[in-house]
Structure formats: C-alpha cells, structure tokens
Design a protein around this motif. Structure first.
Motif, short mmCIF file in Angstrom:
data_model
loop_
_atom_site.label_atom_id
_atom_site.label_comp_id
_atom_site.label_asym_id
_atom_site.label_seq_id
_atom_site.Cartn_x
_atom_site.Cartn_y
_atom_site.Cartn_z
N SER A 3 -19.63 4.88 -9.32
CA SER A 3 -19.92 4.88 -10.74
C SER A 3 -18.63 5.09 -11.54
N ILE A 4 -18.60 4.49 -12.71
CA ILE A 4 -17.43 4.59 -13.58
C ILE A 4 -17.73 5.65 -14.64
N ARG A 5 -16.82 6.61 -14.76
CA ARG A 5 -16.97 7.66 -15.78
C ARG A 5 -16.07 7.30 -16.96
N LEU A 6 -16.65 7.37 -18.14
CA LEU A 6 -15.93 7.04 -19.36
C LEU A 6 -15.72 8.28 -20.21
N TRP A 7 -14.56 8.33 -20.87
CA TRP A 7 -14.20 9.44 -21.74
C TRP A 7 -13.78 8.88 -23.08
N GLY A 8 -14.04 9.63 -24.15
CA GLY A 8 -13.67 9.20 -25.49
C GLY A 8 -12.66 10.15 -26.11
N CYS A 9 -11.70 9.60 -26.81
CA CYS A 9 -10.72 10.41 -27.54
C CYS A 9 -11.34 10.80 -28.87
N PRO A 10 -11.41 12.10 -29.17
CA PRO A 10 -12.01 12.51 -30.44
C PRO A 10 -11.16 12.15 -31.66
N SER A 11 -9.88 11.86 -31.47
CA SER A 11 -9.01 11.53 -32.59
C SER A 11 -9.10 10.06 -32.99
N CYS A 12 -8.90 9.16 -32.01
CA CYS A 12 -8.86 7.73 -32.34
C CYS A 12 -10.10 6.97 -31.86
N HIS A 13 -11.00 7.65 -31.15
CA HIS A 13 -12.25 7.07 -30.64
C HIS A 13 -12.02 5.97 -29.61
N ARG A 14 -10.86 5.96 -28.96
CA ARG A 14 -10.58 5.01 -27.88
C ARG A 14 -11.40 5.43 -26.66
N ARG A 59 -3.47 7.46 -25.37
CA ARG A 59 -2.24 6.83 -25.84
C ARG A 59 -1.90 7.16 -27.28
N CYS A 60 -2.86 7.61 -28.06
CA CYS A 60 -2.58 7.94 -29.46
C CYS A 60 -1.73 9.21 -29.58
N LYS A 64 -6.05 16.75 -28.12
CA LYS A 64 -7.44 17.24 -28.10
C LYS A 64 -8.08 16.89 -26.75
N ARG A 65 -9.00 17.73 -26.34
CA ARG A 65 -9.70 17.52 -25.06
C ARG A 65 -10.59 16.28 -25.16
N LEU A 66 -10.54 15.43 -24.13
CA LEU A 66 -11.36 14.23 -24.10
C LEU A 66 -12.82 14.60 -23.92
#
Length: 88
Positions: A3-14, A59-60, A64-66
C-alpha cells in the motif's frame, strides 16, 4: 501489492508519497553515479545524510510536521503527481 502512504504538507498542501529508506538510498546512489562516475562511492557515502534529511521535509522548506492524507481524499485522481518523502 504494497500500500502507498500519502502525506500532505500543511503549508503548501503538496502531496508526498512515503518511500522506504532502502528505496531512497538506491535512488541516491543512482543519482550520484550519474553525476560523479569514478568517485561515486565516496560521494554517495558523504552526501547520504544530507540527502536523507532533505527527504524528511517538503520541498517548500516548511518545517511543519507532515499530516497523513486519507485514501478517500485521493479517490478519483487521474493525474496525481507525487513528491517522495521519507517519514521517520
């Protein structure tokens, strides 16, 4: 299939895809070999800690914690471009 786990950056939403340390190390060695040729072993060993540290952030440049992204939020995406990240 893994399974692929995805994470979001709270600053840039990448959206970032989690990769294993082994996968990241193979990619790093491949990049170094392309750039350095004969001295690749020394350069790969010297640069590995910095490369790994760079993969633990977005990369931004945000420190902040992902945040984990729910699989339901990604449902229906046809063309999803993901950056890679190593989560400790």
């Amino acid at each position: 299939m893994e399974s692929i786990r995805l994470w979001g950056c709270p600053s840039c939403h990448r959206v970032l895809r989690e990769r294993s340390v082994d996968e990241a190390q193979r990619r790093h060695e491949e990049l170094v070999r392309q750039q350095c040729g004969a001295s690749a072993d020394f350069v790969a060993e010297a640069m590995w800690p910095a490369y790994l540290a760079s993969l633990r952030r977005c990369r931004c440049g945000s420190r902040k914690r992902l945040k984990p992204v729910s699989p339901a939020a990604m449902r229906g995406q046809l063309d999803l471009h993901l950056d890679a990240v190593v989560v400790p």
